[in-house]
Design a protein around this motif. Structure first.
Motif, PDB file in Angstrom:
ATOM      1  N   GLY A  70     -13.847  52.403  93.305  1.00  0.00           N
ATOM      2  CA  GLY A  70     -14.065  53.651  92.589  1.00  0.00           C
ATOM      3  C   GLY A  70     -14.756  54.734  93.390  1.00  0.00           C
ATOM      4  O   GLY A  70     -14.281  55.880  93.451  1.00  0.00           O
ATOM      5  N   ALA A 101      -3.681  51.583  91.103  1.00  0.00           N
ATOM      6  CA  ALA A 101      -3.545  50.540  90.081  1.00  0.00           C
ATOM      7  C   ALA A 101      -2.140  49.961  90.097  1.00  0.00           C
ATOM      8  O   ALA A 101      -1.957  48.742  89.968  1.00  0.00           O
ATOM      9  CB  ALA A 101      -3.883  51.105  88.708  1.00  0.00           C
ATOM     10  N   SER A 142      -3.821  48.982  82.516  1.00  0.00           N
ATOM     11  CA  SER A 142      -5.223  49.314  82.234  1.00  0.00           C
ATOM     12  C   SER A 142      -6.167  48.283  82.852  1.00  0.00           C
ATOM     13  O   SER A 142      -7.239  48.642  83.362  1.00  0.00           O
ATOM     14  CB  SER A 142      -5.470  49.442  80.730  1.00  0.00           C
ATOM     15  OG  SER A 142      -5.387  48.198  80.091  1.00  0.00           O
ATOM     16  N   VAL A 143      -5.773  47.030  82.845  1.00  0.00           N
ATOM     17  CA  VAL A 143      -6.587  45.987  83.486  1.00  0.00           C
ATOM     18  C   VAL A 143      -6.649  46.245  84.984  1.00  0.00           C
ATOM     19  O   VAL A 143      -7.718  46.146  85.608  1.00  0.00           O
ATOM     20  CB  VAL A 143      -6.011  44.578  83.184  1.00  0.00           C
ATOM     21  CG1 VAL A 143      -6.651  43.526  84.061  1.00  0.00           C
ATOM     22  CG2 VAL A 143      -6.183  44.245  81.722  1.00  0.00           C
ATOM     23  N   SER A 144      -5.518  46.607  85.560  1.00  0.00           N
ATOM     24  CA  SER A 144      -5.465  46.897  86.991  1.00  0.00           C
ATOM     25  C   SER A 144      -6.317  48.115  87.333  1.00  0.00           C
ATOM     26  O   SER A 144      -7.018  48.122  88.344  1.00  0.00           O
ATOM     27  CB  SER A 144      -4.019  47.118  87.423  1.00  0.00           C
ATOM     28  OG  SER A 144      -3.933  47.364  88.795  1.00  0.00           O
ATOM     29  N   LYS A 145      -6.277  49.147  86.494  1.00  0.00           N
ATOM     30  CA  LYS A 145      -7.097  50.348  86.730  1.00  0.00           C
ATOM     31  C   LYS A 145      -8.578  49.999  86.732  1.00  0.00           C
ATOM     32  O   LYS A 145      -9.328  50.454  87.597  1.00  0.00           O
ATOM     33  CB  LYS A 145      -6.839  51.402  85.651  1.00  0.00           C
ATOM     34  CG  LYS A 145      -5.621  52.220  85.865  1.00  0.00           C
ATOM     35  CD  LYS A 145      -5.507  53.285  84.782  1.00  0.00           C
ATOM     36  CE  LYS A 145      -4.282  54.118  84.939  1.00  0.00           C
ATOM     37  NZ  LYS A 145      -4.159  55.132  83.886  1.00  0.00           N
ATOM     38  N   LYS A 146      -8.997  49.187  85.779  1.00  0.00           N
ATOM     39  CA  LYS A 146     -10.405  48.787  85.715  1.00  0.00           C
ATOM     40  C   LYS A 146     -10.810  48.011  86.965  1.00  0.00           C
ATOM     41  O   LYS A 146     -11.898  48.206  87.501  1.00  0.00           O
ATOM     42  CB  LYS A 146     -10.659  47.949  84.463  1.00  0.00           C
ATOM     43  CG  LYS A 146     -10.602  48.741  83.188  1.00  0.00           C
ATOM     44  CD  LYS A 146     -10.759  47.848  81.972  1.00  0.00           C
ATOM     45  CE  LYS A 146     -10.527  48.641  80.698  1.00  0.00           C
ATOM     46  NZ  LYS A 146     -10.518  47.783  79.506  1.00  0.00           N
ATOM     47  N   GLU A 147      -9.927  47.141  87.420  1.00  0.00           N
ATOM     48  CA  GLU A 147     -10.224  46.340  88.610  1.00  0.00           C
ATOM     49  C   GLU A 147     -10.331  47.222  89.849  1.00  0.00           C
ATOM     50  O   GLU A 147     -11.253  47.081  90.644  1.00  0.00           O
ATOM     51  CB  GLU A 147      -9.127  45.297  88.799  1.00  0.00           C
ATOM     52  CG  GLU A 147      -9.388  44.352  89.935  1.00  0.00           C
ATOM     53  CD  GLU A 147      -8.313  43.282  90.052  1.00  0.00           C
ATOM     54  OE1 GLU A 147      -8.066  42.848  91.179  1.00  0.00           O
ATOM     55  OE2 GLU A 147      -7.729  42.899  89.024  1.00  0.00           O
ATOM     56  N   HIS A 195      -1.077  47.430  78.969  1.00  0.00           N
ATOM     57  CA  HIS A 195      -2.279  46.596  79.031  1.00  0.00           C
ATOM     58  C   HIS A 195      -2.517  46.113  80.462  1.00  0.00           C
ATOM     59  O   HIS A 195      -3.647  46.166  80.966  1.00  0.00           O
ATOM     60  CB  HIS A 195      -2.148  45.409  78.079  1.00  0.00           C
ATOM     61  CG  HIS A 195      -3.275  44.437  78.207  1.00  0.00           C
ATOM     62  ND1 HIS A 195      -4.555  44.716  77.792  1.00  0.00           N
ATOM     63  CD2 HIS A 195      -3.334  43.193  78.757  1.00  0.00           C
ATOM     64  CE1 HIS A 195      -5.341  43.692  78.060  1.00  0.00           C
ATOM     65  NE2 HIS A 195      -4.627  42.756  78.652  1.00  0.00           N
ATOM     66  N   GLU A 232     -10.954  50.449  89.919  1.00  0.00           N
ATOM     67  CA  GLU A 232     -12.129  51.316  89.788  1.00  0.00           C
ATOM     68  C   GLU A 232     -13.411  50.557  90.104  1.00  0.00           C
ATOM     69  O   GLU A 232     -14.311  51.093  90.746  1.00  0.00           O
ATOM     70  CB  GLU A 232     -12.186  51.902  88.382  1.00  0.00           C
ATOM     71  CG  GLU A 232     -13.115  53.060  88.259  1.00  0.00           C
ATOM     72  CD  GLU A 232     -12.903  53.842  86.984  1.00  0.00           C
ATOM     73  OE1 GLU A 232     -13.217  55.039  87.002  1.00  0.00           O
ATOM     74  OE2 GLU A 232     -12.437  53.261  85.989  1.00  0.00           O
ATOM     75  N   ARG A 233     -13.475  49.311  89.695  1.00  0.00           N
ATOM     76  CA  ARG A 233     -14.656  48.498  89.975  1.00  0.00           C
ATOM     77  C   ARG A 233     -14.799  48.245  91.477  1.00  0.00           C
ATOM     78  O   ARG A 233     -15.881  48.332  92.046  1.00  0.00           O
ATOM     79  CB  ARG A 233     -14.572  47.170  89.218  1.00  0.00           C
ATOM     80  CG  ARG A 233     -15.777  46.260  89.409  1.00  0.00           C
ATOM     81  CD  ARG A 233     -15.667  44.968  88.614  1.00  0.00           C
ATOM     82  NE  ARG A 233     -14.423  44.257  88.806  1.00  0.00           N
ATOM     83  CZ  ARG A 233     -14.148  43.451  89.833  1.00  0.00           C
ATOM     84  NH1 ARG A 233     -15.036  43.267  90.771  1.00  0.00           N
ATOM     85  NH2 ARG A 233     -12.989  42.823  89.920  1.00  0.00           N
ATOM     86  N   THR A 286      -7.711  60.830  88.829  1.00  0.00           N
ATOM     87  CA  THR A 286      -6.887  60.004  87.938  1.00  0.00           C
ATOM     88  C   THR A 286      -5.528  59.698  88.563  1.00  0.00           C
ATOM     89  O   THR A 286      -4.975  58.618  88.349  1.00  0.00           O
ATOM     90  CB  THR A 286      -6.699  60.678  86.574  1.00  0.00           C
ATOM     91  OG1 THR A 286      -6.162  61.995  86.775  1.00  0.00           O
ATOM     92  CG2 THR A 286      -8.004  60.762  85.819  1.00  0.00           C
TER      93      THR A 286
END
Length: 65
Positions: A30, A52, A19-24, A16, A26-27, A45
């Motif tokens: 990205g 991440a 995944s939060v780090s990946k979203k951050e 979890h 990417e935002r 990827t």
């Protein structure tokens, strides 16, 4: 800050956080990462995952015992 329960550091919690780090990442980066991946013939990827993981080290963790 990330608040964690010291008794709950299982694989699910770790995934979890990743995944939060990946979203951050990417935002924030990205488009730059996509350009870098294309220029250097690297999977996007793979770069996203590596960044991440690096990003996780910038978090401030507070453990509740």
């Amino acid at each position: 800050m990330v608040y964690l329960n010291y008794n709950n550091l299982d694989e699910e919690t770790q995934q979890h956080l990743l995944s939060v780090s990946k979203k951050e990442v990417e935002r924030k980066f990205g488009e730059d990462l996509k350009v870098y991946a294309k220029e250097n013939h690297i999977e996007y990827t793979t770069i996203l995952y590596e960044e991440a993981v690096k990003n996780l080290y910038s978090y401030h963790y507070i453990f509740n015992i």
